[in-house]
Design a protein around this motif. Structure first.
Motif, PDB file in Angstrom:
ATOM      1  N   VAL A 127      23.195 -35.284  63.436  1.00 46.08           N
ATOM      2  CA  VAL A 127      23.043 -34.726  65.004  1.00 46.08           C
ATOM      3  C   VAL A 127      21.589 -34.961  65.163  1.00 46.08           C
ATOM      4  O   VAL A 127      20.929 -35.234  64.295  1.00 46.08           O
ATOM      5  CB  VAL A 127      22.839 -33.355  65.459  1.00 46.08           C
ATOM      6  CG1 VAL A 127      22.215 -33.004  66.599  1.00 46.08           C
ATOM      7  CG2 VAL A 127      24.355 -32.721  64.594  1.00 46.08           C
ATOM      8  N   THR A 172      17.961 -34.399  70.019  1.00 52.39           N
ATOM      9  CA  THR A 172      19.002 -33.813  70.724  1.00 52.39           C
ATOM     10  C   THR A 172      18.799 -32.453  71.017  1.00 52.39           C
ATOM     11  O   THR A 172      18.258 -31.332  70.114  1.00 52.39           O
ATOM     12  CB  THR A 172      21.098 -33.871  70.284  1.00 52.39           C
ATOM     13  OG1 THR A 172      20.641 -34.687  70.017  1.00 52.39           O
ATOM     14  CG2 THR A 172      21.109 -32.894  70.440  1.00 52.39           C
ATOM     15  N   GLN A 210      20.788 -30.137  73.351  1.00 47.98           N
ATOM     16  CA  GLN A 210      22.711 -29.704  73.741  1.00 47.98           C
ATOM     17  C   GLN A 210      23.708 -30.398  72.902  1.00 47.98           C
ATOM     18  O   GLN A 210      23.214 -31.533  72.896  1.00 47.98           O
ATOM     19  CB  GLN A 210      22.368 -30.090  75.080  1.00 47.98           C
ATOM     20  CG  GLN A 210      21.657 -29.084  76.570  1.00 47.98           C
ATOM     21  CD  GLN A 210      21.584 -29.896  77.369  1.00 47.98           C
ATOM     22  OE1 GLN A 210      22.370 -31.279  77.973  1.00 47.98           O
ATOM     23  NE2 GLN A 210      21.660 -28.737  78.651  1.00 47.98           N
ATOM     24  N   ALA A 211      24.362 -29.567  72.799  1.00 46.07           N
ATOM     25  CA  ALA A 211      25.262 -29.376  71.629  1.00 46.07           C
ATOM     26  C   ALA A 211      25.990 -28.542  71.922  1.00 46.07           C
ATOM     27  O   ALA A 211      26.540 -28.182  72.296  1.00 46.07           O
ATOM     28  CB  ALA A 211      25.033 -29.174  70.087  1.00 46.07           C
ATOM     29  N   THR A 242      27.722 -39.362  71.278  1.00 43.62           N
ATOM     30  CA  THR A 242      26.617 -38.931  72.681  1.00 43.62           C
ATOM     31  C   THR A 242      27.062 -38.591  73.936  1.00 43.62           C
ATOM     32  O   THR A 242      28.666 -39.053  74.129  1.00 43.62           O
ATOM     33  CB  THR A 242      25.750 -39.489  73.014  1.00 43.62           C
ATOM     34  OG1 THR A 242      26.566 -41.385  72.742  1.00 43.62           O
ATOM     35  CG2 THR A 242      24.601 -40.546  71.335  1.00 43.62           C
ATOM     36  N   ARG A 299      17.852 -34.392  77.699  1.00 50.25           N
ATOM     37  CA  ARG A 299      18.198 -33.791  76.529  1.00 50.25           C
ATOM     38  C   ARG A 299      19.034 -34.787  75.487  1.00 50.25           C
ATOM     39  O   ARG A 299      19.482 -33.859  74.407  1.00 50.25           O
ATOM     40  CB  ARG A 299      18.414 -32.179  76.809  1.00 50.25           C
ATOM     41  CG  ARG A 299      17.385 -31.110  78.130  1.00 50.25           C
ATOM     42  CD  ARG A 299      17.633 -30.470  77.789  1.00 50.25           C
ATOM     43  NE  ARG A 299      17.147 -29.591  76.178  1.00 50.25           N
ATOM     44  CZ  ARG A 299      17.575 -28.447  76.189  1.00 50.25           C
ATOM     45  NH1 ARG A 299      18.058 -27.193  77.037  1.00 50.25           N
ATOM     46  NH2 ARG A 299      17.136 -28.130  75.062  1.00 50.25           N
ATOM     47  N   GLN A 300      19.637 -35.644  75.264  1.00 50.26           N
ATOM     48  CA  GLN A 300      20.252 -36.518  74.505  1.00 50.26           C
ATOM     49  C   GLN A 300      21.100 -36.015  73.895  1.00 50.26           C
ATOM     50  O   GLN A 300      21.488 -35.131  73.084  1.00 50.26           O
ATOM     51  CB  GLN A 300      19.364 -36.296  73.129  1.00 50.26           C
ATOM     52  CG  GLN A 300      17.916 -37.526  73.742  1.00 50.26           C
ATOM     53  CD  GLN A 300      17.468 -37.740  72.799  1.00 50.26           C
ATOM     54  OE1 GLN A 300      17.968 -38.305  71.197  1.00 50.26           O
ATOM     55  NE2 GLN A 300      16.019 -37.891  72.553  1.00 50.26           N
ATOM     56  N   PRO A 301      22.495 -34.944  75.056  1.00 53.06           N
ATOM     57  CA  PRO A 301      23.578 -34.069  74.795  1.00 53.06           C
ATOM     58  C   PRO A 301      24.724 -34.476  73.449  1.00 53.06           C
ATOM     59  O   PRO A 301      24.767 -36.100  73.845  1.00 53.06           O
ATOM     60  CB  PRO A 301      23.945 -33.775  75.525  1.00 53.06           C
ATOM     61  CG  PRO A 301      23.709 -34.882  77.211  1.00 53.06           C
ATOM     62  CD  PRO A 301      22.554 -35.219  76.537  1.00 53.06           C
ATOM     63  N   VAL A 302      24.968 -33.840  72.563  1.00 54.05           N
ATOM     64  CA  VAL A 302      26.126 -35.079  72.093  1.00 54.05           C
ATOM     65  C   VAL A 302      27.493 -34.128  71.835  1.00 54.05           C
ATOM     66  O   VAL A 302      27.022 -32.598  72.087  1.00 54.05           O
ATOM     67  CB  VAL A 302      25.590 -34.745  70.335  1.00 54.05           C
ATOM     68  CG1 VAL A 302      24.478 -35.763  70.134  1.00 54.05           C
ATOM     69  CG2 VAL A 302      25.207 -33.678  69.825  1.00 54.05           C
TER      70      VAL A 302
END
Length: 255
Positions: A76, A80, A82-83, A140, A241-244
């Motif tokens: 991760v 990040t 948001q996940a 991602t 927020r670089q979500p993954v």
């Protein structure tokens, strides 16, 4: 989902609303009759995420994602915030619990959750075309789209009222599968429409794996959630927020 061999591909005309994509291809397989992404079997999910039975939206869960072990956690990105964690029921099960977590300062908070589905044969760390298993990993989330107009997506939204519809198999159960989709960045080009056929790691590694609307049973590699979940994810996931997505069966996730 849309994993295809070169012999299955048809030319795609860029720049227009009409794309010559075979209606027989969907969810990673060349469909035969009514097989499609699921058979409508009754589901039974025992939970998925640790403490799922008593968890509630807004609950702080700590400095790392629940149920995610050191190996998966190390994948991760540090930035990040948001996940989407997909807790698969078992290695060979199509049933999942999908949970959205957001980071507030140094603490992860559970924002929402939904019952969902993954590949009808479960999970794999070596996904191949047409294996009917979802790939385990951290990926991602950069691009979204659908056959319906943008409902307020923060991710780049690729609307097309034809391209997604022509990918659907026949049958009422799948009519709305691709109303809204979020591309999972597995073997695809970021910044391209979800229906783009590019496979940087080769077509044998599969591709076209999405988050999309649930139809009540397992898929050929995608992850599904109800329509309300798709709208929530589209309106919440923020590229800044670089979500993954962190996805796999619980045993793999805990590794």
């Amino acid at each position: 989902m849309l994993s295809v061999t070169p012999s299955c591909r048809r030319p795609v005309r860029r720049g227009g609303a009409r794309h010559a994509i075979s209606a027989a291809l969907v969810c990673g397989v060349l469909l035969a009759g009514a097989t499609a992404c699921g058979q409508g079997a009754e589901r039974k999910v025992s939970g998925g995420a640790p403490g799922a039975a008593s968890a509630y939206p807004g609950e702080a869960v700590g400095s790392r994602l629940p149920g995610v072990g050191d190996r998966m956690w190390s994948q991760v990105p540090a930035g990040t915030g948001q996940a989407v964690v997909v807790y698969g029921e078992r290695p060979d099960s199509p049933d999942s619990l999908v949970v959205l977590y957001e980071k507030r300062e140094s603490t992860w908070v559970r924002s929402a959750s939904w019952s969902g589905h993954n590949g009808r044969l479960g999970w794999t760390e070596d996904h191949r075309i047409d294996d009917e298993r979802s790939p385990v990993g951290v990926f991602t989330l950069t691009d979204a789209g659908g056959s319906l107009a943008d409902p307020g997506s923060r991710l780049r939204y690729w609307y097309d009222d034809h391209a997604y519809v022509t990918m659907l198999p026949p049958g009422q159960a799948h009519t709305h599968d691709f109303d809204y989709v979020i591309a999972i960045d597995y073997n695809r080009l970021q910044g391209a429409p979800p229906f783009d056929w590019s496979r940087p790691e080769g077509v044998e590694r599969g591709g076209g794996i999405w988050l999309h609307e649930d139809h009540g049973d397992g898929t050929s590699a995608c992850v599904t959630v109800p329509e309300s979940g798709m709208k929530t994810l589209l309106r919440t996931l923020d590229p800044a927020r670089q979500p993954v997505v962190v996805m796999g069966d619980r045993e793999h996730l805990a590794s």
